[in-house]
Design an enzyme around this catalytic site. Structure first.
Site, PDB file in Angstrom:
ATOM      1  N   GLU A 141      13.784  33.477 115.769  1.00 23.42           N
ATOM      2  CA  GLU A 141      13.374  32.312 114.971  1.00 23.42           C
ATOM      3  C   GLU A 141      12.372  31.424 115.696  1.00 23.42           C
ATOM      4  O   GLU A 141      11.741  30.573 115.075  1.00 23.42           O
ATOM      5  CB  GLU A 141      14.618  31.492 114.563  1.00 23.42           C
ATOM      6  CG  GLU A 141      15.491  32.248 113.576  1.00 23.42           C
ATOM      7  CD  GLU A 141      16.852  31.610 113.342  1.00 23.42           C
ATOM      8  OE1 GLU A 141      17.418  31.815 112.266  1.00 23.42           O
ATOM      9  OE2 GLU A 141      17.369  30.923 114.239  1.00 23.42           O
TER      10      GLU A 141
ATOM     11  N   MET B 106      24.717  27.787 110.282  1.00 21.51           N
ATOM     12  CA  MET B 106      25.690  27.494 111.330  1.00 21.51           C
ATOM     13  C   MET B 106      25.270  26.397 112.330  1.00 21.51           C
ATOM     14  O   MET B 106      25.969  26.182 113.315  1.00 21.51           O
ATOM     15  CB  MET B 106      26.030  28.797 112.078  1.00 21.51           C
ATOM     16  CG  MET B 106      26.562  29.875 111.133  1.00 21.51           C
ATOM     17  SD  MET B 106      26.805  31.483 111.869  1.00 21.51           S
ATOM     18  CE  MET B 106      28.283  31.211 112.825  1.00 21.51           C
TER      19      MET B 106
ATOM     20  N   ASP C  44      20.248  36.110 102.854  1.00 24.97           N
ATOM     21  CA  ASP C  44      21.353  36.825 102.189  1.00 24.97           C
ATOM     22  C   ASP C  44      22.027  35.900 101.186  1.00 24.97           C
ATOM     23  O   ASP C  44      21.752  34.710 101.143  1.00 24.97           O
ATOM     24  CB  ASP C  44      22.378  37.315 103.230  1.00 24.97           C
ATOM     25  CG  ASP C  44      22.956  36.143 104.036  1.00 24.97           C
ATOM     26  OD1 ASP C  44      22.335  35.759 105.036  1.00 24.97           O
ATOM     27  OD2 ASP C  44      23.989  35.591 103.631  1.00 24.97           O
TER      28      ASP C  44
HETATM   29  N1  ADE Z   1      22.733  32.469 108.357  1.00 25.81           N
HETATM   30  C1  ADE Z   1      22.151  33.364 107.541  1.00 25.81           C
HETATM   31  N2  ADE Z   1      23.002  33.773 106.589  1.00 25.81           N
HETATM   32  C2  ADE Z   1      24.168  33.118 106.801  1.00 25.81           C
HETATM   33  C3  ADE Z   1      25.432  33.124 106.186  1.00 25.81           C
HETATM   34  N3  ADE Z   1      25.668  33.905 105.138  1.00 25.81           N
HETATM   35  N4  ADE Z   1      26.404  32.330 106.687  1.00 25.81           N
HETATM   36  C4  ADE Z   1      26.172  31.558 107.769  1.00 25.81           C
HETATM   37  N5  ADE Z   1      24.996  31.515 108.410  1.00 25.81           N
HETATM   38  C5  ADE Z   1      23.995  32.289 107.940  1.00 25.81           C
END
Ligand code: ADE
Length: 233
Positions: free
Chosen positions: A13, A176, A200
């Protein structure tokens, strides 16, 4: 504007941004390497914090104390909590909170930090506004949203947990670190913005293509962060 701190949780990143910096010097603190120099002609410190809330908060506090950061940007990826927000799209934080904060046993609403007035930490409005404009310029092929971002020490990949987070927070995306960075910035009176590209759907549907989605999402977030820097100050 003075120094702008840029935090990414993972090396992927921030590596592109580090490569684009000039006049770089590196300082190591709390097991993190802080790259100080110029990016888009602006004084910047780019750093990989590591994953999770504590890494992110420690990193943001060092940016405040040791580098006198006057603004903090967090660039990275997130899971979508909204059916309209697709993989590759960007979410800009209106505000951030912890979806895993739970003092309901003491009568507090879920996500509320006990003995603190704020339910969430607001992102800087000017940074948000600029980021929205820049995103439409540099990432015209994707959608950009402004909404709440919920953070927790959990990779969300379960539909029931996802639904619970949506119910408790109304957030657009989960990740997070953002709330820990926003919280630290708030305590230090530093404007902040969380920029997250969706990798996602946060429901376990992530397929074999995840690595490809992740790379594309990082590209969008990095492009926007760089464009925003050029515009700030
Ligand atoms: N970062 C990218 N996708 C995530 C997810 N599903 N949960 C937590 N952090 C993430």
């Amino acid at each position: 504007m003075g120094v702008i701190g840029i935090i990414g949780a993972m090396e992927e990143e921030v590596s592109c941004l580090k490569e684009k910096m000039t006049e770089v010097s590196v300082t190591r603190k709390a097991s993190m390497d802080f790259y100080e120099g110029l990016l888009e002609g602006k004084k910047a410190v780019v750093v990989r914090s590591g994953i999770g809330k504590v890494n992110a908060a420690v990193c943001a506090q060092i940016l405040a104390d040791d580098f006198k950061a006057e603004a903090i940007i967090n660039t990275g990826i997130a899971g979508s909590l909204n059916n309209d927000i697709n993989i590759g799209d960007i979410v800009l934080s209106t505000d951030v909170l912890y979806h895993d904060m739970d003092a309901t046993g003491f009568g507090y609403p879920k996500c509320q930090i006990p003995q603190m007035e704020e339910f969430s930490f607001p992102a800087n409005v000017r940074m948000r506004r600029e980021a929205l404009l820049v995103c439409r310029e540099v990432n015209p092929e994707i959608q950009v949203f402004e909404g709440r971002i919920a953070s927790g020490d959990q990779f969300v990949s379960d539909k029931a947990l996802k639904d619970e987070i949506i119910k408790n927070t109304g957030a657009f995306a989960c990740e997070m670190e953002g709330a820990a960075i926003g919280h630290t910035a708030y305590l230090n009176h530093i404007p902040f913005l969380i920029i997250r590209a969706i990798s996602d759907k946060a429901d376990g549907s992530a397929s074999m293509d995840y690595a490809e989605f992740e790379a594309k999402a990082i590209e969008h977030s990095v492009r926007l962060t760089q464009g925003l820097l050029a515009r700030l100050g």
